[in-house]
Design a protein around this motif. Structure first.
Motif, PDB file in Angstrom:
ATOM      1  N   PHE A  98       6.719  -2.856 -10.044  1.00 33.54           N
ATOM      2  CA  PHE A  98       7.090  -2.983  -8.766  1.00 33.54           C
ATOM      3  C   PHE A  98       8.733  -2.732  -8.724  1.00 33.54           C
ATOM      4  O   PHE A  98       9.469  -1.942  -7.905  1.00 33.54           O
TER       5      PHE A  98
ATOM      6  N   ARG B 102      10.289   0.833  -9.432  1.00 36.51           N
ATOM      7  CA  ARG B 102      10.185   1.645  -8.261  1.00 36.51           C
ATOM      8  C   ARG B 102      10.714   1.069  -6.899  1.00 36.51           C
ATOM      9  O   ARG B 102      10.489   1.778  -6.094  1.00 36.51           O
TER      10      ARG B 102
ATOM     11  N   ILE C 148      10.046  -1.475  -5.066  1.00 33.37           N
ATOM     12  CA  ILE C 148       9.096  -1.868  -4.200  1.00 33.37           C
ATOM     13  C   ILE C 148       9.315  -3.560  -4.276  1.00 33.37           C
ATOM     14  O   ILE C 148       9.286  -4.173  -4.970  1.00 33.37           O
TER      15      ILE C 148
ATOM     16  N   LEU D 235       8.932  -7.402  -3.152  1.00 39.62           N
ATOM     17  CA  LEU D 235       7.944  -8.528  -3.236  1.00 39.62           C
ATOM     18  C   LEU D 235       8.489  -9.616  -2.307  1.00 39.62           C
ATOM     19  O   LEU D 235       9.698 -10.113  -2.532  1.00 39.62           O
TER      20      LEU D 235
ATOM     21  N   LEU E  73       3.483  -7.411  -1.167  1.00 39.85           N
ATOM     22  CA  LEU E  73       4.361  -6.394  -1.178  1.00 39.85           C
ATOM     23  C   LEU E  73       5.198  -5.967   0.203  1.00 39.85           C
ATOM     24  O   LEU E  73       4.392  -6.220   1.358  1.00 39.85           O
TER      25      LEU E  73
ATOM     26  N   ILE F 297       3.369   3.115  -4.073  1.00 37.15           N
ATOM     27  CA  ILE F 297       2.545   1.897  -4.499  1.00 37.15           C
ATOM     28  C   ILE F 297       1.287   2.075  -5.083  1.00 37.15           C
ATOM     29  O   ILE F 297       0.873   1.329  -6.208  1.00 37.15           O
TER      30      ILE F 297
ATOM     31  N   ALA G 211       2.100   2.323  -8.549  1.00 37.24           N
ATOM     32  CA  ALA G 211       2.498   1.000  -9.339  1.00 37.24           C
ATOM     33  C   ALA G 211       1.261   0.347  -9.759  1.00 37.24           C
ATOM     34  O   ALA G 211       1.100  -0.230 -10.638  1.00 37.24           O
TER      35      ALA G 211
END
Length: 289
Positions: free
Chosen positions: A222, A225, A227, A229, A250, A259, A262
């Motif tokens: 994550f 990338r 992304i 949390l 996420l 996503i 991932a």
């Protein structure tokens, strides 16, 4: 449509269900597993259950049931402000209170107030805030008080002896709306296609056994990338001591394809991924309640 919820009426979950579904037929259940089981078996079209409180943390009964016993998915989240009131019978004065009863979380959320104003009064935990209010109404001679909502005060014709007694002014609870996942999605870890208003996605991840650095590798999928949390929490697998699964929320600001990539990487690393769903989040303010 029939929507189940953790009851009884006038509970905070009932308020969340009313906000979400209005005049839809609502059905109260005495416990979170009962509610989720009804949705899983098709007795209810969906269910509303608490998942986390800002003061007391996660509601383990919800997440554990979803991991161990169901094929349900999350379709929506609502965040409700929690305002706790001290309720008494109209014939009871503050100095006459002998016992204060409520749900364990409501007692914990009001601990500072109770220690300051009622240090010697007995605290009694019951199944719900509404059950406490009902008991106070039915036993006015006992000098009992309840910690419950304004709705409960109106429903059971009780007097609000003290308002907003929760320890933190920003006391909120997250509630999930869940429904039975379509059969083709029950074994899939792929991104559920959703609209532009989707804010979060929740994963249940089990790491490969005895592999050093496994959690770091999962989180790195994550991280690089970008992304975001918003939550990561471990829960026991209930197999052996020291074995856990992880709840990961996420922030859905990246593309669904990113996503999905991932999740594919995590699976290739040997982890088991259960996708609870991607969903919108609505925050209720005092003025909109």
């Amino acid at each position: 449509m029939i929507a189940g919820y953790l009851g009884p009426q006038s509970s905070f979950t009932h308020q969340a269900a009313q906000i979400l579904f209005g005049k839809t037929q609502l059905h109260a259940f005495p416990s979170i597993p009962n509610c989720l089981q009804a949705v899983s078996e098709g007795t209810c079209d969906c269910g509303v259950v608490p998942i986390e409180n800002s003061l007391e943390g996660s509601v383990h009964a919800t997440i554990d049931y979803l991991f161990h016993k169901s094929n349900l998915q999350v379709i929506e989240e609502v965040i409700l402000p929690i305002k706790q009131q001290l309720l008494v019978s109209p014939m009871t004065q503050l100095a006459e209170i002998t016992t204060i009863m409520s749900h364990p979380q409501a007692l914990a959320q009001s601990q500072t107030y109770l220690e300051r104003h009622f240090p010697k009064v007995k605290l009694e935990a019951v199944s719900s805030t509404t059950a406490a209010a009902e008991y106070v109404r039915d036993h006015p001679e006992k000098g009992y008080a309840a910690i419950a909502s304004t709705q409960a005060a109106a429903r059971y014709q009780l007097t609000i002896a003290a308002t907003n007694i929760q320890d933190n002014a920003v006391n909120q609870t997250r509630f999930w709306v869940v429904k039975k996942a379509p059969q083709e999605e029950q074994k899939s870890s792929a991104q559920i296609e959703t609209g532009a208003n989707i804010a979060k996605q929740t994963l249940l991840v089990t790491l490969p056994s005895n592999q050093p650095g496994a959690l770091h590798q999962i989180l790195a999928a994550f991280g690089w990338r970008k992304i975001g949390l918003s939550k990561i929490e471990s829960r026991p697998l209930k197999t052996h001591l020291g074995e856990y699964f992880f709840v990961i929320d996420l922030v859905c600001e990246q593309s669904s394809r990113l996503i999905a990539n991932a999740l594919e990487e995590i699976t290739l690393l040997g982890a088991t991924v259960r996708n609870l769903g991607a969903y919108p989040v609505t925050t209720i303010t005092d003025s909109s309640r």
